[in-house]
Enzyme design. Structure first.
Site, PDB file in Angstrom:
ATOM      1  N   GLU A  74       0.851  -1.186   0.000  1.00  0.00           N
ATOM      2  CA  GLU A  74       0.000   0.000   0.000  1.00  0.00           C
ATOM      3  C   GLU A  74       0.886   1.234   0.000  1.00  0.00           C
ATOM      4  O   GLU A  74       1.871   1.299   0.745  1.00  0.00           O
ATOM      5  CB  GLU A  74      -0.907   0.017   1.231  1.00  0.00           C
ATOM      6  CG  GLU A  74      -1.907  -1.116   1.278  1.00  0.00           C
ATOM      7  CD  GLU A  74      -2.829  -1.005   2.482  1.00  0.00           C
ATOM      8  OE1 GLU A  74      -3.687  -0.110   2.478  1.00  0.00           O
ATOM      9  OE2 GLU A  74      -2.668  -1.800   3.420  1.00  0.00           O
ATOM     10  N   HIS A 116      -5.774 -12.446   5.211  1.00  0.00           N
ATOM     11  CA  HIS A 116      -5.817 -12.296   3.758  1.00  0.00           C
ATOM     12  C   HIS A 116      -4.735 -13.104   3.036  1.00  0.00           C
ATOM     13  O   HIS A 116      -5.016 -13.912   2.155  1.00  0.00           O
ATOM     14  CB  HIS A 116      -5.655 -10.827   3.365  1.00  0.00           C
ATOM     15  CG  HIS A 116      -6.726  -9.934   3.876  1.00  0.00           C
ATOM     16  ND1 HIS A 116      -8.042 -10.296   3.947  1.00  0.00           N
ATOM     17  CD2 HIS A 116      -6.674  -8.657   4.343  1.00  0.00           C
ATOM     18  CE1 HIS A 116      -8.764  -9.298   4.421  1.00  0.00           C
ATOM     19  NE2 HIS A 116      -7.948  -8.305   4.684  1.00  0.00           N
TER      20      HIS A 116
END
Length: 539
Positions: A262, A286
């Protein structure tokens, strides 16, 4: 070199949809291990969706736009209804107005249709109350009964916990006390957002509390990464194509890199984030689920439990490091510091609002995992995630072993790990697709080779919109398909892998911050790969 695939790779079939094009390969023969007629003719039943935390960010940004889009695409029944629950006093009309504003603001690729909204909004209702108040559940029971009579929802109710994790058990127990977890002629299901506990013990405790009210078969632990089209397509790509499956093992695969980067910081969520960290927030759920999907064995069918059994088996096969030295040799924690990016000063994590100036929370985590089974023994899986990295990208890179003898010249032109041949890249975001990098002869005399790429892109190949993860997962929960949802044993297996790492990190004296914002993380992460002769890709 461009590689445009003009036929579906099975994903529409696996999701129970018909492909847009009229010409496609027949993947439904008796030889197909994923043949399951129940997934091809899926009727969406009448139901109500009850959202706890209806004024929260998740509802506004994701859930309501997803439900509206499903209505827009005529995927919901005519009597479909939503009941929002929150502490703020609102009338039904005020709630509808707020949700309309949310849909207009956050439905990025959907045109707002007044007629569709008018029909959809007719099924939106609101009940105010505190989750800890038993009276709330009595009022909710009355509202559900009224909706059932007025809209013929057949006693089917999906409860969605979009609240603080500390309220999950209280909401479930409140539903049970009011008898809302049972229906004489319909079904009742519970969707739970992550995190599923903050360690192995708390994850088990939460499951035990939920199981007092709902059976495991009625609990849907949502992981939105598994709803992404490209993650689903991993199964189609592996098991629908005979080209790659024979190579998907330790004999041909050198190593695998899974990256979730990110470019942003914590964006005002510092107070929450410093209680979690990158390892627990991303890798525990995840990315370990993505790893399980990429490395699992083929299941006997595409039924929910068959697929989840294989993912669970893979997670239980991950080698657990037991000593601090082993853990520190195979994992790296990082925290970003201040930097100047694009002519602007960017704060470090410790300077973010709501963050402790001495915080030891990891904003970067990199771990080397090994799978102890016959398919993957000895193959390192490098998994990393971080905030304030150079770009936003999530991908899986499978590096195949090189040819045993290099008989042609490349003049050193392999481009390092980013341009290396024998590389398969599955891009999850921002652009979904698959790339295959291999060596090809340069034009001209001689046999000089250079890396080239063949690319498949969802947008250009299919020419149609991909549903959002929440659209897919909400529809699956309504239909009763738990294939893409996480089961209790999978949650516990993930925590069993991650918890020892967290415990060692907590005791280790990390010298934070150890990477400037806008870089690819701490140098120790590069050294972790270098010890095995590998380098991180820089997408």
């Amino acid at each position: 070199m461009n590689w445009s695939l003009r036929f579906p790779l099975c994903t529409p079939f696996l999701r129970g949809e018909q492909p847009a094009c009229s010409c496609y390969f027949d993947f439904m023969s008796s030889a197909n291990p994923f043949q399951d007629p129940l997934r091809f003719e899926r009727r969406v039943p009448e139901c109500s969706v009850v959202i706890f935390g209806a004024n929260g960010d998740l509802t506004r940004r994701k859930l309501m736009p997803a439900l509206y889009r499903l209505a827009y695409d005529r995927r919901l029944s005519a009597g479909f209804a939503v009941v929002g629950i929150s502490r703020t006093p609102l009338s039904d009309d005020q709630f509808r107005e707020k949700m309309m504003e949310a849909v207009k603001e956050f439905s990025e690729d959907t045109n707002f249709d007044e007629d569709v909204w008018r029909a959809f909004a007719g099924g939106l209702f609101y009940v105010a109350g505190d989750i800890s108040d038993p009276g709330l559940y009595q009022r909710l029971a009355k509202k559900v009964c009224e909706i059932e009579k007025a809209r013929s929802t057949g006693e089917n109710v999906l409860f969605y916990l979009s609240t603080q994790p500390s309220q999950y058990a209280a909401a479930a127990l409140g539903l049970g006390a009011a008898g809302l977890n049972r229906a004489s002629n319909g079904w009742r299901r519970l969707v739970v957002e992550k995190p599923f506990g903050h360690n192995l013990e708390s994850a088990r405790e939460l499951s035990n509390q939920l199981h007092q009210v709902f059976d495991e078969s009625s609990i849907y632990r949502i992981d939105h990464y598994l709803g992404k089209e490209t993650v689903q397509n991993i199964l189609a790509f592996r098991f629908g194509n005979g080209i790659f499956e024979p190579l998907w093992n330790r004999r041909y695969v050198d190593h695998v890199q899974i990256t979730a980067a990110e470019s942003i910081g914590v964006e005002g969520r510092g107070a929450y984030y410093q209680e979690a960290g990158a390892l627990a927030d991303m890798i525990q759920n995840h990315l370990l689920q993505v790893m399980a999907t990429i490395a699992m064995e083929p299941s006997a069918s595409f039924r929910a439990d068959a697929v989840r059994d294989e993912r669970s088996k893979l997670l239980r096969s991950i080698k657990r490091r037991n000593t601090p030295d082993e853990i520190l040799a195979n994992s790296v924690a990082g925290q970003y510091g201040p930097a100047r990016i694009g002519g602007q000063d960017v704060p470090g994590f410790r300077q973010e609002p709501g963050v402790d100036p001495n915080s030891r929370t990891d904003t970067y985590a990199a771990v080397t995992f090994f799978v102890e089974n016959w398919r993957w023994a000895g193959v390192p899986f490098y998994v990393r995630t971080g905030k304030r990295l150079p770009k936003r990208v999530t991908e899986i890179a499978i590096q195949f072993r090189p040819a045993p003898l290099a008989i042609f010249s490349t003049n050193g032109d392999t481009g390092g790990p980013d341009g290396a041949p024998n590389l398969l890249i599955v891009r999850i975001q921002p652009e979904e697709g698959i790339s295959l990098k291999f060596l090809s002869k340069r034009p001209g005399a001689g046999m000089n080779l250079r890396p080239v790429s063949m690319d498949f892109n969802y947008g250009s190949s299919f020419g149609e919109r991909s549903p959002s993860a929440y659209e897919t997962l909400l529809l699956d929960a309504i239909i009763g398909d738990a294939t893409l949802y996480t089961r209790q044993d999978m949650v516990e297996a993930s925590w069993a892998v991650v918890e020892p790492i967290e415990n060692v990190w907590r005791e280790n004296d990390w010298h934070f911050p150890n990477y400037p914002a806008g870089t690819w993380g701490p140098k120790e992460a590069d050294e972790m790969l270098a010890r095995r002769g590998h380098e991180w890709r820089k997408p």
